[in-house]
Scaffold this motif. Sequence first.
Motif, PDB file in Angstrom:
ATOM      1  N   ASN A  67      91.173  26.420  42.466  1.00  0.00           N
ATOM      2  CA  ASN A  67      91.081  25.340  42.824  1.00  0.00           C
ATOM      3  C   ASN A  67      91.929  25.210  44.067  1.00  0.00           C
ATOM      4  O   ASN A  67      93.053  24.723  43.724  1.00  0.00           O
ATOM      5  CB  ASN A  67      91.483  24.139  41.823  1.00  0.00           C
ATOM      6  N   ASN A  69      90.619  23.817  47.327  1.00  0.00           N
ATOM      7  CA  ASN A  69      90.383  22.522  48.097  1.00  0.00           C
ATOM      8  C   ASN A  69      89.607  21.516  47.099  1.00  0.00           C
ATOM      9  O   ASN A  69      88.835  20.759  47.968  1.00  0.00           O
ATOM     10  CB  ASN A  69      89.878  22.766  49.310  1.00  0.00           C
ATOM     11  N   GLY A  70      89.776  21.733  46.010  1.00  0.00           N
ATOM     12  CA  GLY A  70      89.237  20.481  45.198  1.00  0.00           C
ATOM     13  C   GLY A  70      87.893  21.053  44.674  1.00  0.00           C
ATOM     14  O   GLY A  70      87.280  22.034  44.974  1.00  0.00           O
ATOM     15  N   VAL A  71      86.930  19.959  43.916  1.00  0.00           N
ATOM     16  CA  VAL A  71      85.806  20.347  43.073  1.00  0.00           C
ATOM     17  C   VAL A  71      84.786  20.498  44.248  1.00  0.00           C
ATOM     18  O   VAL A  71      84.023  21.311  44.028  1.00  0.00           O
ATOM     19  CB  VAL A  71      85.463  19.280  41.854  1.00  0.00           C
ATOM     20  N   THR A  72      84.716  19.938  45.463  1.00  0.00           N
ATOM     21  CA  THR A  72      83.493  20.246  46.264  1.00  0.00           C
ATOM     22  C   THR A  72      83.533  21.682  46.678  1.00  0.00           C
ATOM     23  O   THR A  72      82.401  22.140  46.813  1.00  0.00           O
ATOM     24  CB  THR A  72      83.854  19.226  47.498  1.00  0.00           C
ATOM     25  N   GLU A  73      84.728  22.242  46.927  1.00  0.00           N
ATOM     26  CA  GLU A  73      84.782  23.836  47.205  1.00  0.00           C
ATOM     27  C   GLU A  73      84.254  24.511  46.194  1.00  0.00           C
ATOM     28  O   GLU A  73      83.268  25.665  46.370  1.00  0.00           O
ATOM     29  CB  GLU A  73      86.066  24.214  47.809  1.00  0.00           C
ATOM     30  N   ASP A  75      82.357  23.632  43.655  1.00  0.00           N
ATOM     31  CA  ASP A  75      80.483  23.349  43.637  1.00  0.00           C
ATOM     32  C   ASP A  75      79.922  24.188  44.679  1.00  0.00           C
ATOM     33  O   ASP A  75      78.897  24.914  44.481  1.00  0.00           O
ATOM     34  CB  ASP A  75      80.265  21.988  43.786  1.00  0.00           C
ATOM     35  N   GLU A  76      80.595  24.375  46.090  1.00  0.00           N
ATOM     36  CA  GLU A  76      79.878  25.131  47.081  1.00  0.00           C
ATOM     37  C   GLU A  76      79.874  26.533  46.613  1.00  0.00           C
ATOM     38  O   GLU A  76      78.548  27.167  47.100  1.00  0.00           O
ATOM     39  CB  GLU A  76      80.354  24.918  48.533  1.00  0.00           C
ATOM     40  N   LYS A  79      77.127  27.233  44.079  1.00  0.00           N
ATOM     41  CA  LYS A  79      75.615  27.113  44.777  1.00  0.00           C
ATOM     42  C   LYS A  79      75.435  28.360  45.728  1.00  0.00           C
ATOM     43  O   LYS A  79      74.291  28.873  45.538  1.00  0.00           O
ATOM     44  CB  LYS A  79      75.655  25.903  45.953  1.00  0.00           C
ATOM     45  N   LYS A  92      73.377  17.129  41.322  1.00  0.00           N
ATOM     46  CA  LYS A  92      74.669  17.410  40.583  1.00  0.00           C
ATOM     47  C   LYS A  92      74.817  16.044  39.552  1.00  0.00           C
ATOM     48  O   LYS A  92      74.561  15.084  40.207  1.00  0.00           O
ATOM     49  CB  LYS A  92      75.777  17.454  41.488  1.00  0.00           C
ATOM     50  N   SER A  95      79.857  16.960  35.858  1.00  0.00           N
ATOM     51  CA  SER A  95      80.178  18.559  35.859  1.00  0.00           C
ATOM     52  C   SER A  95      79.281  19.479  35.928  1.00  0.00           C
ATOM     53  O   SER A  95      79.267  20.575  35.834  1.00  0.00           O
ATOM     54  CB  SER A  95      81.268  18.703  34.935  1.00  0.00           C
ATOM     55  N   LEU A  97      75.699  21.173  37.393  1.00  0.00           N
ATOM     56  CA  LEU A  97      74.873  21.623  38.703  1.00  0.00           C
ATOM     57  C   LEU A  97      73.453  21.981  38.361  1.00  0.00           C
ATOM     58  O   LEU A  97      73.517  22.996  37.483  1.00  0.00           O
ATOM     59  CB  LEU A  97      75.802  22.251  39.644  1.00  0.00           C
TER      60      LEU A  97
END
Length: 127
Positions: A67, A69-73, A75-76, A79, A92, A95, A97
């Motif tokens: 982790n 830069n956070g959950v957004t990174e 998730d990316e 993906k 999403k 938690s 996806l």
Amino acid sequence: MKKISIFIIAIIAVIVMFTVVNMSTYPDLPVNSISPKEAIEKLKKANQIDLVKISQDDNDAWYITENQNGVTEVDENIKKFMSSNGWAFTEKEGSGLFFKKDSGESSVVTTEMWTKKYFLVKVPSHF
């Protein structure tokens, strides 16, 4: 006076030892096939890989990722990983996806913050 000094030193030593032990341990993993420290080592050895597989059974594969830069990174990265295997991201929710394939198959990948520094990712085995 000497007794008090020795007592204070003993208390400080116990506190330091307790802190070191707590800092060097990780919470349990949801799988038994690998220890937390082994999972971290596996991730560190992988260097540039975003998701590292730590376990697989008949139902699910478990991955670990850092982790940064956070959950957004995170998730990316999931993906990208799923799309490279033919899955298209649809939405999403919490938690989870959600992904679909052209064949109509669907799959849900879930994330779990394991520690402040690491996420666990659960991917269904049919993936």
